[in-house]
Design an enzyme around this catalytic site. Structure first.
Site, short mmCIF file in Angstrom:
data_model
loop_
_atom_site.label_atom_id
_atom_site.label_comp_id
_atom_site.label_asym_id
_atom_site.label_seq_id
_atom_site.Cartn_x
_atom_site.Cartn_y
_atom_site.Cartn_z
N HIS A 293 7.91 -32.20 -25.33
CA HIS A 293 7.66 -32.78 -24.23
C HIS A 293 6.25 -32.12 -23.28
O HIS A 293 6.49 -32.25 -22.00
CB HIS A 293 9.00 -32.45 -23.23
CG HIS A 293 10.10 -33.15 -24.21
ND1 HIS A 293 10.23 -34.65 -23.88
CD2 HIS A 293 11.03 -32.67 -24.71
CE1 HIS A 293 11.37 -35.00 -24.58
NE2 HIS A 293 11.93 -33.77 -25.21
N ASN B 252 0.96 0.33 5.99
CA ASN B 252 1.50 -0.22 4.70
C ASN B 252 2.47 -1.46 5.23
O ASN B 252 3.21 -1.30 6.22
CB ASN B 252 2.55 0.46 3.87
CG ASN B 252 3.21 -0.39 2.89
OD1 ASN B 252 2.54 -1.30 2.28
ND2 ASN B 252 4.44 -0.18 2.34
N GLY B 253 1.86 -2.80 5.04
CA GLY B 253 2.44 -4.09 5.56
C GLY B 253 1.42 -5.05 5.83
O GLY B 253 0.24 -4.81 5.51
N CYS C 298 0.99 -1.05 -0.08
CA CYS C 298 -0.18 -0.04 0.01
C CYS C 298 0.97 1.48 0.10
O CYS C 298 2.23 1.03 0.21
CB CYS C 298 -0.90 0.03 1.16
SG CYS C 298 -1.89 -1.40 1.42
N TRP D 219 -3.79 -2.00 -1.65
CA TRP D 219 -3.47 -3.15 -2.26
C TRP D 219 -4.09 -4.36 -1.22
O TRP D 219 -3.40 -4.33 -0.27
CB TRP D 219 -2.09 -3.51 -2.65
CG TRP D 219 -2.15 -4.67 -3.62
CD1 TRP D 219 -2.45 -4.76 -4.83
CD2 TRP D 219 -1.62 -5.90 -3.36
NE1 TRP D 219 -2.18 -5.88 -5.42
CE2 TRP D 219 -1.86 -6.70 -4.36
CE3 TRP D 219 -1.36 -6.60 -2.16
CZ2 TRP D 219 -1.45 -8.22 -4.23
CZ3 TRP D 219 -1.10 -8.02 -2.12
CH2 TRP D 219 -1.01 -8.70 -3.12
N GLU E 246 0.99 -10.09 -17.57
CA GLU E 246 0.62 -8.84 -16.50
C GLU E 246 -0.09 -7.86 -17.20
O GLU E 246 -1.03 -7.26 -16.39
CB GLU E 246 2.15 -8.08 -16.21
CG GLU E 246 3.00 -8.87 -15.21
CD GLU E 246 4.24 -8.11 -15.17
OE1 GLU E 246 4.79 -7.94 -13.79
OE2 GLU E 246 4.84 -7.53 -16.04
N LYS F 156 5.46 -10.13 -19.10
CA LYS F 156 4.85 -8.85 -19.42
C LYS F 156 3.44 -9.00 -20.08
O LYS F 156 2.72 -8.11 -19.98
CB LYS F 156 5.79 -8.18 -20.66
CG LYS F 156 6.91 -7.56 -19.82
CD LYS F 156 6.64 -6.30 -19.08
CE LYS F 156 7.81 -6.11 -17.98
NZ LYS F 156 7.68 -7.13 -16.95
N LYS G 41 3.31 -2.08 -7.66
CA LYS G 41 4.79 -2.14 -8.18
C LYS G 41 5.87 -2.41 -6.96
O LYS G 41 6.61 -3.35 -7.23
CB LYS G 41 5.02 -0.47 -8.28
CG LYS G 41 6.49 -0.12 -8.76
CD LYS G 41 6.51 -0.58 -10.24
CE LYS G 41 7.97 -0.21 -10.75
NZ LYS G 41 8.10 -0.75 -12.15
N GLU H 83 10.76 -13.26 -20.09
CA GLU H 83 10.39 -11.83 -19.70
C GLU H 83 9.08 -11.45 -20.56
O GLU H 83 8.39 -10.70 -20.19
CB GLU H 83 11.57 -11.10 -19.73
CG GLU H 83 11.49 -9.56 -19.37
CD GLU H 83 10.72 -9.27 -18.15
OE1 GLU H 83 10.22 -8.01 -18.04
OE2 GLU H 83 10.90 -10.05 -17.18
N ARG I 177 1.49 1.98 -6.00
CA ARG I 177 1.67 0.87 -4.89
C ARG I 177 0.28 -0.03 -4.40
O ARG I 177 0.59 -0.67 -3.73
CB ARG I 177 2.27 1.35 -3.52
CG ARG I 177 3.57 1.89 -3.84
CD ARG I 177 4.32 2.82 -2.66
NE ARG I 177 4.51 1.87 -1.41
CZ ARG I 177 5.74 1.50 -1.41
NH1 ARG I 177 6.75 1.89 -1.95
NH2 ARG I 177 5.83 0.60 -0.28
#
Length: 600
Positions: free
Chosen positions: A501, A104-105, A2, A78, A485, A482, A595, A478, A27
């Site tokens: 396979h 935040n936490g 957060c 969040w 996301e 992306k 983020k 990567e 955040r």
């Protein structure tokens, strides 16, 4: 994950707080809220929403308590404990409504604390862990200063927190943290605390970092306590953030801006570190030359670490292991290995927990981070800075390329110090890296021209397969990350040789298969396999590829084989962004993501 901000001494503090909060929204953006002094009967005036910060900004003009107030706190969430709802949005208050808390936490002993508060007769109105803190402080406030009540309360907490606590009756503001970042600053605009300097950067020139366990009154002079004793505030640090770092400028979103910045970022990395790579860079770390590397990170940072380790293995034969930070505690590591730990923010909770484990096992730690004052940087034996500048878009772009190039410079310096590669050869490699900005600029331009025509045919595709071989594989990983996301479509990345396979079962008519084309005959055979089953092949790489990343006009522009096809990543970023925009996604704030992952 957060974002919190607090301020005192600012006229119309509500507007100041929400301006700051808009720069923290990366955040978390499930809900948002604000609390200020000025309500009747000494209560904190609270305004919350399950929409984003701009909803609060629209409502502020009609929120009478918020207009004259000069002290307050704000939060963007969040969700961890509890669904997204107004009741679960911060700030949270105590039974009387006098105290307002933003956090935040995440707390670990929630059930224990809920039971304690229930026995004491407190009435809880949310599912969050944060509300518990407000009631715990309430129970310890009688007759004591707010600072003392907060000190006693945090002694009962287990987990992580950055807290700002507002007393609506007295106007006092107290902040503290443990395992979650918090900075404070004084300026003509007011006295501030925030999860991230970016929130308050336009108004402050210097700031201070709050260490775990510190408690302070957010007031002029910053009265500061450590272990219950008054101490002098720590030395202030000059802010290097520029106003333009925090705005989109002419770009439609931060991700578009940050993709375009990558050539500039790589040039900055090479200007900063290039001259010392073959000389005193490695000695400056004060580390012994390792025989093995342990790469630790999460998501994009772990991909960057793998790309760097591949270079040192390819050029110097140094073996390595790559481990997700969340798995370090249950994974055997090679004794004596140098741990190269990567985190853009340097505050990632899984990474910091892994650092504790690595320290316990006696591993020296070299941090590769974008934040020189982060918890990771402070806990590592040596630090390599990425020089990427602020990155606001949740999906990492420029920090990935900065980590790869910065990490490669570090790796080359290690190889020179270990005499595994001749220093003259290292200098040649550094000269080649100095040409990467031009290579990236070409790839960005080529992707901008080629990708928009591909998007319409991909809009209905439920999922994607990404393929790479050798040094290409990590960049395929990567690219898949992306795309998932940003578009919310599934995307799997596989070694091209693994098709038969299992992954080949996913291929049917129209399945998009994104191939990082290294021109090899073996890869051509893999492409033929998926085409025979109706796949829509999207190649990335050479000039004739679907998404060109290189041109054959110069030797450098054909790429750096020893580095791997870094230039292909920008095409994959553009592909993910363009498809997401066409699907109506918010590319700067993808759903369910934030983020700076400061909770596990």
């Amino acid at each position: 994950m957060c974002g919190i901000v607090a301020c005192t001494g600012a006229p119309e503090v509500g507007r100041v707080l929400l301006d700051a909060l808009s720069r923290l929204e990366y955040r978390g953006y499930d809900s948002a809220g604000i609390a200020v002094t000025g309500a009747a009967d000494g209560r904190s005036a609270v305004l919350r929403t399950t929409f984003r910060v701009d909803d609060l900004q629209r409502r502020l003009d009609h929120w009478q308590p918020g207009l004259p107030a000069t002290t307050g706190v704000a939060h963007t969430r969040w969700a961890t404990h509890g669904e997204v709802s107004v009741d679960n949005a911060h700030p949270h208050t105590d039974c009387s409504g006098r105290l307002a808390v933003v956090h935040n936490g995440v707390l670990d002993n929630v059930l224990e604390l809920r039971a304690e508060l229930g026995r004491a007769g407190h009435v809880l109105t949310s599912q969050t862990d944060t509300e518990l803190i407000a009631h715990l402080i309430e129970g310890r406030l009688g007759g004591f200063p707010l600072r003392r009540a907060v000190e006693e309360t945090i002694g009962c907490l287990r987990g992580s927190w950055a807290l700002a606590v507002l007393d609506g009756a007295t106007g006092e503001l107290v902040v503290t943290c443990h395992g979650s970042p918090l900075v404070v600053a004084e300026s003509e605009r007011g006295v501030f605390a925030a999860s991230d300097l970016a929130a308050i950067a336009p108004w402050v020139e210097r700031y201070r970092i709050v260490e775990d366990g510190d408690v302070l009154d957010l007031a002029p002079g910053l009265p500061w306590w450590r272990h219950g004793m008054a101490v002098r505030p720590p030395a202030s640090i000059a802010s290097t953030l520029r106003g333009t770092d925090l705005t989109r400028g002419v770009h439609p979103d931060f991700m578009a801006k940050e993709i375009e910045q990558q050539p500039e970022v790589v040039a900055e990395v090479m200007t900063t570190w290039g001259p010392s790579v073959a000389g005193d860079l490695w000695p400056s770390f004060g580390l012994q030359v390792p025989r093995h590397l342990t790469i630790v990170g999460c998501g994009t940072s772990l991909h960057a670490g793998r790309a760097v380790a591949q270079v040192t293995a390819r050029l110097g034969g140094i073996p390595y292991s790559a481990i997700e930070a969340s798995e370090v505690a249950t994974t055997t590591t090679v004794p004596g290995s140098l741990a190269v730990v990567l985190s853009q923010s340097g505050e990632t909770a899984d990474v910091l927990r892994a650092v504790d484990v690595l320290h316990q096992r006696g591993h020296p730690i070299l941090a590769l981070t974008n934040n020189p004052h982060s918890a990771l940087a402070r806990q590592a034996q040596a630090v390599m800075l990425c020089q990427a500048g602020p990155e606001i878009g949740v999906a990492a772009t420029k920090t990935f390329t900065a980590q790869v190039i910065g990490g490669t410079a570090m790796g080359l310096s290690l190889l020179a110090a270990a005499r595994l590669v001749d220093r003259s050869a290292v200098r040649r490699r550094v000269a080649e890296l100095s040409g990467v900005p031009d290579l990236l600029a070409y790839a960005i331009g080529a992707a901008r021209r080629s990708v928009p025509d591909l998007v319409p045919a991909l809009l209905d595709s439920p999922g994607f397969v990404f393929l790479g071989r050798g040094s290409s594989r990590v960049f395929a990983d990567e690219g898949a990350l992306k795309l998932k996301e940003l578009t919310y479509r599934w995307a799997e990345s596989h070694a091209a040789g693994e098709l038969k396979h299992g992954p080949l079962a996913l291929i049917e008519t129209g399945t998009p298969v994104v191939v990082l084309d290294d021109g090899s005959e073996r890869l051509a055979a893999n492409i033929a396999e998926v085409r025979a089953r109706g796949a829509r092949v999207i190649s990335v790489g050479p000039e004739q590829a679907t998404i060109p990343a290189r041109t054959s006009t110069t030797a450098l522009a054909r790429g750096l084989d020893w580095l791997g096809p870094l230039e292909t990543v920008v095409g994959l970023q553009v592909l993910a962004r363009e498809l997401a925009v066409a699907l109506g996604r918010d590319v700067d704030k993808p759903r369910n993501l934030a983020k700076s992952v400061t909770v596990e």
